[in-house]
Write a protein that holds these residues in place. Structure first.
Motif, PDB file in Angstrom:
ATOM      1  N   ALA A  95      -4.340  -4.223 -12.559  1.00 45.62           N
ATOM      2  CA  ALA A  95      -4.281  -4.454 -11.114  1.00 45.62           C
ATOM      3  C   ALA A  95      -4.129  -3.147 -10.346  1.00 45.62           C
ATOM      4  CB  ALA A  95      -3.123  -5.392 -10.781  1.00 45.62           C
ATOM      5  N   LEU A  96      -3.272  -2.256 -10.838  1.00 48.01           N
ATOM      6  CA  LEU A  96      -3.009  -1.024 -10.090  1.00 48.01           C
ATOM      7  C   LEU A  96      -4.152  -0.021 -10.215  1.00 48.01           C
ATOM      8  CD1 LEU A  96      -0.265  -2.349  -9.718  1.00 48.01           C
ATOM      9  CD2 LEU A  96       0.808  -0.130 -10.143  1.00 48.01           C
ATOM     10  N   THR A  97      -4.748   0.088 -11.393  1.00 47.17           N
ATOM     11  CA  THR A  97      -5.868   1.029 -11.523  1.00 47.17           C
ATOM     12  C   THR A  97      -7.075   0.543 -10.727  1.00 47.17           C
ATOM     13  OG1 THR A  97      -6.480  -0.027 -13.627  1.00 47.17           O
ATOM     14  CG2 THR A  97      -5.137   1.972 -13.742  1.00 47.17           C
ATOM     15  N   GLU A  98      -7.315  -0.761 -10.705  1.00 49.09           N
ATOM     16  CA  GLU A  98      -8.409  -1.295  -9.893  1.00 49.09           C
ATOM     17  C   GLU A  98      -8.168  -1.068  -8.402  1.00 49.09           C
ATOM     18  OE1 GLU A  98      -8.942  -5.370 -10.941  1.00 49.09           O
ATOM     19  OE2 GLU A  98     -10.058  -4.924 -12.794  1.00 49.09           O
ATOM     20  N   ALA A  99      -6.884  -0.958  -8.021  1.00 45.93           N
ATOM     21  CA  ALA A  99      -6.546  -0.723  -6.618  1.00 45.93           C
ATOM     22  C   ALA A  99      -6.529   0.765  -6.270  1.00 45.93           C
ATOM     23  CB  ALA A  99      -5.186  -1.347  -6.301  1.00 45.93           C
ATOM     24  N   GLY A 100      -6.892   1.617  -7.235  1.00 47.98           N
ATOM     25  CA  GLY A 100      -7.004   3.037  -6.951  1.00 47.98           C
ATOM     26  C   GLY A 100      -5.813   3.886  -7.324  1.00 47.98           C
ATOM     27  N   TYR A 101      -4.838   3.309  -8.024  1.00 44.44           N
ATOM     28  CA  TYR A 101      -3.683   4.087  -8.476  1.00 44.44           C
ATOM     29  C   TYR A 101      -4.018   4.784  -9.799  1.00 44.44           C
ATOM     30  CZ  TYR A 101      -0.705   1.750  -5.030  1.00 44.44           C
ATOM     31  OH  TYR A 101      -0.151   1.297  -3.856  1.00 44.44           O
ATOM     32  N   ASN A 135       0.820  -1.216   0.000  1.00 42.24           N
ATOM     33  CA  ASN A 135       0.000   0.000   0.000  1.00 42.24           C
ATOM     34  C   ASN A 135       0.857   1.271   0.000  1.00 42.24           C
ATOM     35  OD1 ASN A 135      -2.474   1.364  -0.068  1.00 42.24           O
ATOM     36  ND2 ASN A 135      -2.555   1.557   2.157  1.00 42.24           N
ATOM     37  N   VAL A 136       1.892   1.280  -0.833  1.00 40.61           N
ATOM     38  CA  VAL A 136       2.733   2.475  -0.941  1.00 40.61           C
ATOM     39  C   VAL A 136       2.025   3.500  -1.832  1.00 40.61           C
ATOM     40  CG1 VAL A 136       4.919   1.306  -0.547  1.00 40.61           C
ATOM     41  CG2 VAL A 136       3.992   1.426  -2.869  1.00 40.61           C
ATOM     42  N   PRO A 137       2.333   4.796  -1.676  1.00 42.03           N
ATOM     43  CA  PRO A 137       1.627   5.809  -2.455  1.00 42.03           C
ATOM     44  C   PRO A 137       2.056   5.914  -3.916  1.00 42.03           C
ATOM     45  CG  PRO A 137       3.188   6.839  -0.966  1.00 42.03           C
ATOM     46  CD  PRO A 137       3.161   5.393  -0.608  1.00 42.03           C
ATOM     47  N   HIS A 138       3.188   5.298  -4.291  1.00 42.97           N
ATOM     48  CA  HIS A 138       3.686   5.441  -5.664  1.00 42.97           C
ATOM     49  C   HIS A 138       4.417   4.171  -6.081  1.00 42.97           C
ATOM     50  CE1 HIS A 138       6.016   6.986  -9.095  1.00 42.97           C
ATOM     51  NE2 HIS A 138       5.214   8.025  -9.117  1.00 42.97           N
ATOM     52  N   ILE A 139       4.175   3.746  -7.320  1.00 41.05           N
ATOM     53  CA  ILE A 139       4.831   2.561  -7.877  1.00 41.05           C
ATOM     54  C   ILE A 139       5.336   2.894  -9.278  1.00 41.05           C
ATOM     55  CG2 ILE A 139       4.512   0.172  -8.653  1.00 41.05           C
ATOM     56  CD1 ILE A 139       2.230  -0.019  -6.550  1.00 41.05           C
ATOM     57  N   SER A 140       6.607   2.576  -9.522  1.00 43.57           N
ATOM     58  CA  SER A 140       7.177   2.698 -10.867  1.00 43.57           C
ATOM     59  C   SER A 140       7.482   1.297 -11.375  1.00 43.57           C
ATOM     60  CB  SER A 140       8.469   3.528 -10.847  1.00 43.57           C
ATOM     61  OG  SER A 140       8.218   4.848 -10.421  1.00 43.57           O
ATOM     62  N   ALA A 141       7.105   1.004 -12.608  1.00 40.02           N
ATOM     63  CA  ALA A 141       7.319  -0.333 -13.165  1.00 40.02           C
ATOM     64  C   ALA A 141       7.874  -0.207 -14.574  1.00 40.02           C
ATOM     65  CB  ALA A 141       6.013  -1.120 -13.174  1.00 40.02           C
ATOM     66  N   TYR A 142       8.945  -0.931 -14.848  1.00 35.90           N
ATOM     67  CA  TYR A 142       9.661  -0.807 -16.115  1.00 35.90           C
ATOM     68  C   TYR A 142       9.841  -2.175 -16.759  1.00 35.90           C
ATOM     69  CZ  TYR A 142      10.888   3.540 -13.770  1.00 35.90           C
ATOM     70  OH  TYR A 142      10.833   4.735 -13.091  1.00 35.90           O
ATOM     71  N   ALA A 143       9.685  -2.225 -18.079  1.00 31.17           N
ATOM     72  CA  ALA A 143       9.980  -3.449 -18.810  1.00 31.17           C
ATOM     73  C   ALA A 143      11.493  -3.643 -18.854  1.00 31.17           C
ATOM     74  CB  ALA A 143       9.427  -3.361 -20.231  1.00 31.17           C
ATOM     75  N   LEU A 144      11.926  -4.878 -18.669  1.00 32.79           N
ATOM     76  CA  LEU A 144      13.350  -5.178 -18.750  1.00 32.79           C
ATOM     77  C   LEU A 144      13.852  -4.883 -20.163  1.00 32.79           C
ATOM     78  CD1 LEU A 144      15.894  -6.438 -17.403  1.00 32.79           C
ATOM     79  CD2 LEU A 144      15.158  -8.623 -18.398  1.00 32.79           C
ATOM     80  N   THR A 145      14.859  -4.045 -20.260  1.00 32.13           N
ATOM     81  CA  THR A 145      15.504  -3.782 -21.541  1.00 32.13           C
ATOM     82  C   THR A 145      16.939  -4.265 -21.465  1.00 32.13           C
ATOM     83  OG1 THR A 145      16.072  -1.531 -20.827  1.00 32.13           O
ATOM     84  CG2 THR A 145      14.051  -1.805 -22.104  1.00 32.13           C
ATOM     85  N   ILE A 146      17.412  -4.842 -22.550  1.00 33.49           N
ATOM     86  CA  ILE A 146      18.760  -5.392 -22.586  1.00 33.49           C
ATOM     87  C   ILE A 146      19.666  -4.395 -23.305  1.00 33.49           C
ATOM     88  CG2 ILE A 146      20.182  -7.376 -23.177  1.00 33.49           C
ATOM     89  CD1 ILE A 146      17.816  -7.932 -21.261  1.00 33.49           C
ATOM     90  N   GLU A 147      20.516  -3.724 -22.537  1.00 33.83           N
ATOM     91  CA  GLU A 147      21.435  -2.739 -23.101  1.00 33.83           C
ATOM     92  C   GLU A 147      22.770  -3.414 -23.403  1.00 33.83           C
ATOM     93  OE1 GLU A 147      20.349   0.058 -23.914  1.00 33.83           O
ATOM     94  OE2 GLU A 147      18.529   0.287 -22.715  1.00 33.83           O
ATOM     95  N   PHE A 186       2.630   5.007 -11.498  1.00 31.65           N
ATOM     96  CA  PHE A 186       1.293   4.916 -10.932  1.00 31.65           C
ATOM     97  C   PHE A 186       1.325   5.547  -9.538  1.00 31.65           C
ATOM     98  CE2 PHE A 186       2.074   1.474 -13.800  1.00 31.65           C
ATOM     99  CZ  PHE A 186       0.881   1.198 -14.447  1.00 31.65           C
ATOM    100  N   ALA A 187       0.308   6.322  -9.203  1.00 27.88           N
ATOM    101  CA  ALA A 187       0.324   7.008  -7.910  1.00 27.88           C
ATOM    102  C   ALA A 187      -1.062   7.107  -7.315  1.00 27.88           C
ATOM    103  CB  ALA A 187       0.910   8.410  -8.062  1.00 27.88           C
ATOM    104  N   ARG A 188      -1.106   7.106  -5.996  1.00 31.67           N
ATOM    105  CA  ARG A 188      -2.322   7.507  -5.308  1.00 31.67           C
ATOM    106  C   ARG A 188      -2.557   8.989  -5.593  1.00 31.67           C
ATOM    107  NH1 ARG A 188      -4.727   2.759  -4.016  1.00 31.67           N
ATOM    108  NH2 ARG A 188      -3.557   1.516  -2.500  1.00 31.67           N
ATOM    109  N   PRO A 189      -3.796   9.463  -5.527  1.00 31.53           N
ATOM    110  CA  PRO A 189      -4.041  10.890  -5.750  1.00 31.53           C
ATOM    111  C   PRO A 189      -3.141  11.761  -4.874  1.00 31.53           C
ATOM    112  CG  PRO A 189      -6.111   9.687  -5.640  1.00 31.53           C
ATOM    113  CD  PRO A 189      -5.035   8.697  -5.283  1.00 31.53           C
ATOM    114  N   ALA A 190      -2.595  12.823  -5.491  1.00 33.29           N
ATOM    115  CA  ALA A 190      -1.720  13.796  -4.820  1.00 33.29           C
ATOM    116  C   ALA A 190      -0.344  13.239  -4.467  1.00 33.29           C
ATOM    117  CB  ALA A 190      -2.390  14.362  -3.574  1.00 33.29           C
ATOM    118  N   HIS A 191       0.021  12.081  -5.034  1.00 30.67           N
ATOM    119  CA  HIS A 191       1.338  11.522  -4.744  1.00 30.67           C
ATOM    120  C   HIS A 191       2.170  11.311  -6.003  1.00 30.67           C
ATOM    121  CE1 HIS A 191      -0.381  10.655  -0.744  1.00 30.67           C
ATOM    122  NE2 HIS A 191       0.872  10.728  -0.357  1.00 30.67           N
TER     123      HIS A 191
END
Length: 374
Positions: free
Chosen positions: A222-228, A178-190, A236-241
């Motif tokens: 999953a995240l939008t259904e959880a309110g992000y 239940n953290v206020p902000h989540i960042s998620a990235y696709a694995l890229t091979i550099e 993805f963030a909770r409102p105001a975060h």
């Protein structure tokens, strides 16, 4: 205005990371001194307005000692006016976040960005991460106990040869925090990473775009259904975060980057520092800025706006594109716009251009299609 400081040190090299860093800490004290000197040299780069955000990135800024962090922030306050409501973020690895360390950090920063990446022990070892799954789960609770409620955690998806159950478990674990902000990235091979070198030798599987797209859809649902709020493709963030610092990048606000490999932007040019610790320190000690300056053309400014703006929930304003281009953007790019509308990836909502949900999977391709030339 906005300030970024690059702390180019890590305990060990993650197999996927191509950011500038060193695993030798022998130059850390000298580099912190150089950062402070550069802050003084660059104090007039930004307009004379209060700093709204300060961001310690890396590398691993949680390797800074209290005296080093205090030295850097004292220098910032001496050279700039810092807003009383400034967002001060520090990137951290879970293994650094002991209760004692968090109590110290609370005295200097008000936001953490924690690089969890996954809660799966085997995957953490495969990535060569320094922390364990237990530390990944525990650090958020320890941060809350220390009074650092404002935090973001990072996840990586699209990892080849990894069954979907592990990704589903990562989603369940991150939602349980239940953290206020989540960042998620696709694995890229550099190319210049362990994964990149293994792939060149045929020892690492190619990127699985279908898997990444499927997991991105699962993540978003999953995240939008959880309110992000899905306010930027990877964020993805909770409102105001929302992340105020990163939002400044996406909205093309002026910022100053301090440290080796750091970038700066003032509205009409970009500059980027040398990505070499020893040479950076040597130049700064001689009072020289080890930076390359790039003046932005009209096309550069239009294309950067497309590349960043389309990634966000705010999209791109046709009126702003007209202003930047100096003529009617829709007319100049009529055929490419029609192609993007027909693909279903791009939506025209009056004055705004938006990516559709499907288009978010192809954001860079859509932007590149609409790029203008001088």
């Amino acid at each position: 205005m906005h300030l970024y400081l690059h702390i180019p040190f890590c305990k060990q090299a993650c197999h996927y990371c191509d950011f500038h860093f060193s695993t030798s800490l022998s130059q850390k004290s000298a580099l912190v001194d150089a950062l402070c000197t550069e802050i003084g040299l660059q104090k007039n780069y930004l307009p004379n307005q209060p700093l709204e955000t300060i961001y310690f990135g890396g590398g691993t800024p949680s390797l800074l000692t209290e005296s080093e962090l205090e030295q850097l922030l004292a220098t910032i306050h001496a050279q700039f006016t810092v807003s009383s409501t400034a967002e001060i973020t520090l990137e951290a690895n879970p293994d650094d976040l002991s209760a004692e360390k968090l109590q110290m950090l609370r005295r200097y920063v008000n936001r953490l960005s924690i690089g969890i990446q996954t809660f799966d022990e085997a995957t953490l070892r495969w990535m060569n991460r320094a922390h364990t799954a237990t530390e990944a789960e525990a650090c958020v609770g320890l941060a809350r106990e220390a009074g650092l409620e404002n935090m973001s955690v990072d996840l990586i998806y699209g990892i080849p040869n990894r069954d979907s159950l592990r990704w589903q478990a990562d989603l369940q674990n991150v939602l349980s925090l239940n953290v206020p902000h989540i960042s998620a990235y696709a694995l890229t091979i550099e190319p210049d990473t362990a994964f990149g070198r293994w792939q060149k030798k045929g020892k690492f599987p190619p990127a699985d775009e279908a898997l990444a797209a499927e997991q991105f859809e699962e993540l978003t649902k999953a995240l939008t259904e959880a309110g992000y709020e899905h306010y930027e493709i990877s964020n993805f963030a909770r409102p105001a975060h929302y992340a105020r610092h990163n939002t400044a990048y996406w909205q093309r606000r002026a910022y100053l980057g301090i440290g080796p490999s750091a970038h700066s932007y003032n509205g009409h040019s970009r500059q980027y520092n040398i990505a070499n610790n020893a040479r950076y320190i040597a130049d700064i000690q001689q009072g020289k800025l080890p930076a390359t300056v790039e003046e932005l053309t009209t096309a550069d400014q239009v294309n950067e706006y497309l590349l960043t703006g389309l990634r966000t929930q705010w999209g791109c304003s046709l009126a702003e594109l007209n202003t930047l281009l100096g003529k009617d953007f829709a007319q100049a790019q009529e055929q490419d716009l029609k192609a993007m509308y027909a693909s279903g990836w791009l939506i025209n909502d009056g004055d705004q251009l938006w990516l559709s949900q499907a288009g978010k999977l192809f954001a860079d391709r859509v932007a590149a299609t609409l790029f203008v030339e001088e």
